[in-house]
Design a protein around this motif. Structure first.
Motif, PDB file in Angstrom:
ATOM      1  N   ALA A 333     -10.348 -49.195   8.770  1.00  0.00           N
ATOM      2  CA  ALA A 333      -8.604 -49.183   8.803  1.00  0.00           C
ATOM      3  C   ALA A 333      -8.290 -48.177   9.764  1.00  0.00           C
ATOM      4  N   GLY A 334      -9.545 -47.366   9.779  1.00  0.00           N
ATOM      5  CA  GLY A 334      -9.424 -45.592  10.617  1.00  0.00           C
ATOM      6  C   GLY A 334     -11.040 -44.873   9.946  1.00  0.00           C
ATOM      7  N   GLU A 335     -10.930 -44.206  11.335  1.00  0.00           N
ATOM      8  CA  GLU A 335     -13.228 -42.956  10.792  1.00  0.00           C
ATOM      9  C   GLU A 335     -12.750 -42.165  10.473  1.00  0.00           C
ATOM     10  N   GLU A 336     -11.358 -41.582  10.875  1.00  0.00           N
ATOM     11  CA  GLU A 336     -11.637 -40.193  10.346  1.00  0.00           C
ATOM     12  C   GLU A 336      -9.911 -39.406  10.383  1.00  0.00           C
ATOM     13  N   PRO A 337     -10.008 -39.242   8.980  1.00  0.00           N
ATOM     14  CA  PRO A 337     -11.407 -39.936   7.900  1.00  0.00           C
ATOM     15  C   PRO A 337     -11.425 -41.324   7.407  1.00  0.00           C
ATOM     16  N   MET A 338     -12.232 -41.917   6.572  1.00  0.00           N
ATOM     17  CA  MET A 338     -12.776 -43.179   6.676  1.00  0.00           C
ATOM     18  C   MET A 338     -11.572 -43.771   6.066  1.00  0.00           C
ATOM     19  N   ARG A 339     -10.659 -44.495   6.523  1.00  0.00           N
ATOM     20  CA  ARG A 339      -9.676 -45.802   5.034  1.00  0.00           C
ATOM     21  C   ARG A 339     -10.567 -46.660   5.237  1.00  0.00           C
ATOM     22  N   LEU A 340     -10.761 -47.704   4.112  1.00  0.00           N
ATOM     23  CA  LEU A 340     -10.748 -49.409   4.286  1.00  0.00           C
ATOM     24  C   LEU A 340      -9.823 -50.149   3.130  1.00  0.00           C
ATOM     25  N   VAL A 341      -9.322 -51.069   3.478  1.00  0.00           N
ATOM     26  CA  VAL A 341      -8.388 -51.930   3.413  1.00  0.00           C
ATOM     27  C   VAL A 341      -8.980 -53.176   2.727  1.00  0.00           C
ATOM     28  N   ARG A 342      -8.387 -53.310   1.665  1.00  0.00           N
ATOM     29  CA  ARG A 342      -8.520 -55.151   1.185  1.00  0.00           C
ATOM     30  C   ARG A 342      -8.542 -56.211   2.014  1.00  0.00           C
ATOM     31  N   ALA A 343      -9.965 -56.811   1.929  1.00  0.00           N
ATOM     32  CA  ALA A 343      -9.424 -57.329   3.386  1.00  0.00           C
ATOM     33  C   ALA A 343      -9.011 -59.296   1.814  1.00  0.00           C
ATOM     34  N   ALA A 344     -10.486 -59.183   1.177  1.00  0.00           N
ATOM     35  CA  ALA A 344     -10.567 -60.352   0.443  1.00  0.00           C
ATOM     36  C   ALA A 344     -10.905 -59.706  -0.504  1.00  0.00           C
ATOM     37  N   ALA A 345     -11.052 -60.857  -1.981  1.00  0.00           N
ATOM     38  CA  ALA A 345     -11.591 -60.477  -3.411  1.00  0.00           C
ATOM     39  C   ALA A 345     -11.809 -61.686  -3.875  1.00  0.00           C
ATOM     40  N   THR A 346     -12.625 -62.100  -5.103  1.00  0.00           N
ATOM     41  CA  THR A 346     -12.639 -62.957  -6.698  1.00  0.00           C
ATOM     42  C   THR A 346     -11.319 -62.658  -7.207  1.00  0.00           C
TER      43      THR A 346
END
Length: 465
Positions: A333-346
């Motif tokens: 979701a963003g690289e500065e700083p690196m950010r991650l959002v959950r898209a799928a999960a078991t």
């Protein structure tokens, strides 16, 4: 007719003159005949003139001539040997009267039905009352029987000394009674140190299956085909409590006494070869074939999905089979700083297909140094394991990384498409599975390529790229 004739040597060995007091029971000649008939060896005797005086049942069995037909004949000429060999055989046998100790010879005799049999004889002089030779006794056996015995002994010695596979003689209590050098090395102990010890002291896992096989052989007989047994060995204590998993291809034979009329179990002969490396290679090859098949099935199923995001979860579900317990897809979701959002999960705690997370979700609160963040930043796979696997800190390790409870091992693979990092797919394993290896990382990267393609299509469809 008795197996011996009361003349010649019989008279010399057991006189029965008129001055001898009467005794109850059999006389000396009858007792001698009974003893000779009861022996397992073929026995005959000659007087000083070469006349047959004794002939027991075993001699009758081997050559077919009864005592009535043999006793009283002059040597073997004309009936028990060929005429061309008669003089030589007679000379060899009677030469024992004038030689010290026993004389051993081999020659062919003729059976009653005309066949020839090679025998090995041991002959020695029988002294008379005056100390002079009164005749010769001769014990003989078929040479092939002796050779078979010698071969059996030689085979037994070779198996227990030079064989390139393990040989263990297990007694009726399922404890090693004899162990060869190869088996001792495989069991991680000395040959004498293994004797009499319960197998459970040597093997920590798999001992029940092994003892069950041995007990079955004792009661029912050997199985028709070799059996593959996986065991975990208790290696010598070096302070680390080391154990080793091995696969032994085992064959079993029930041992019974050949001397008893009814089979008396003596134990089980257990022969085994270590096939661990071959089985591991076979398992790895089977695993690779299964994974390739799963990738193919996933591609076909994903092609039927109208929504590319759904296709991404299809790839994830097919990859999980036999590979991991849980998996999550996090997108950048963003690289500065690196950010991650959950898209799928078991789903956590229950079986079922992977679920898409509602768009617009907040970034996942991953701490600094999180494996998923490292994977995205390095654009390469990352493996992680809980410290002190199985210890009290394992649960806290998983919770701190926002993974399901019970997670012990993680493998993160980067999602890249058209030169861009799109996110990370993370596979998670619990205590029921082994840690991720390099081969697992290669498979995860193959899955990540397919998921990344589906995610990229989903972004294009949504007008985000």
């Amino acid at each position: 007719m008795s197996a011996s004739r009361r003349s010649g040597i019989t008279d010399e060995l057991g006189p029965d003159g008129p001055d001898e007091p009467e005794r109850d029971g059999p006389d000396g000649a009858d007792l001698l005949a009974a003893l000779l008939d009861g022996m397992d060896a073929a026995l005959c005797a000659f007087d000083a003139d070469g006349v047959v005086t004794h002939w027991n049942r075993e001699a009758e069995r081997i050559l077919g001539w009864s005592a009535a037909e043999a006793v009283g004949r002059q040597g073997f000429a004309g009936w028990a040997v060929r005429s061309a060999d008669a003089e030589e055989v007679q000379g060899r046998l009677l030469s024992a009267m004038h030689a010290a100790g026993r004389q051993v010879h081999e020659f062919a005799l003729v059976t009653k039905d005309g066949g020839r049999v090679l025998v090995r004889t041991q002959s020695a002089a029988v002294p008379g009352p005056d100390g002079k030779p009164a005749g010769v006794y001769c014990a003989f056996s078929e040479v092939h029987a002796q050779i078979d015995l010698e071969r059996s002994i030689a085979l037994s010695e070779a198996l227990f000394e030079d064989a390139s596979w393990g040989v263990v003689l297990v007694d009726a209590d399922l404890r090693p009674a004899v162990v060869n050098a190869h088996a001792a090395r495989a069991l991680g102990s000395g040959r004498t140190a293994l004797l009499g010890r319960p197998l459970g002291e040597l093997i920590s896992q798999g001992v029940e299956e092994l003892e069950s096989a041995l007990a079955h052989v004792l009661s029912e007989g050997a199985p028709p085909t070799p059996t593959e047994v996986w065991v975990t060995l208790r290696l010598p204590d070096d302070g680390g409590g080391r154990q080793e998993r091995r696969c032994w291809r085992s064959g079993f034979v029930r041992l019974a006494s050949p001397l008893a009329e009814e089979p008396v179990p003596l134990g089980v002969g257990w022969l085994f070869q270590d096939v661990t490396e071959a089985k591991q290679t076979e398992q790895e090859a089977a695993g690779l074939r299964f994974r390739a098949h799963q990738l193919h099935r996933a591609a076909r199923a994903a092609a039927e999905c109208e929504d590319p995001a759904e296709a991404a979860t299809v790839h994830l579900d097919f990859a999980l089979a036999g590979f991991a317990d849980h998996a999550v897809i996090d997108l950048v979701a963003g690289e500065e700083p690196m950010r991650l959002v959950r898209a799928a999960a078991t789903p956590s705690g229950a079986p079922g297909p992977s679920l898409l997370v509602t768009r617009g979700a907040l970034p996942v609160r991953y701490g600094e140094g999180h494996p998923a963040l490292q994977c995205a930043e390095r654009t390469g796979s990352v493996r992680a394991s809980a410290p002190g696997v199985g210890g009290a800190g394992a649960g806290g390790w998983a919770a701190a990384r926002q993974w399901p409870e019970g997670t012990l091992y993680a493998l993160c693979a980067v999602l890249r498409s058209r030169g861009r990092t799109l996110g990370v797919v993370t596979f998670l394993r619990g205590a029921s599975r082994a840690r991720f290896e390099r081969a697992d990382a290669m498979y995860a990267e193959s899955v990540a390529v397919r998921i990344a393609a589906a995610v990229d299509l989903a972004r294009v469809a949504a007008g985000e790229a």
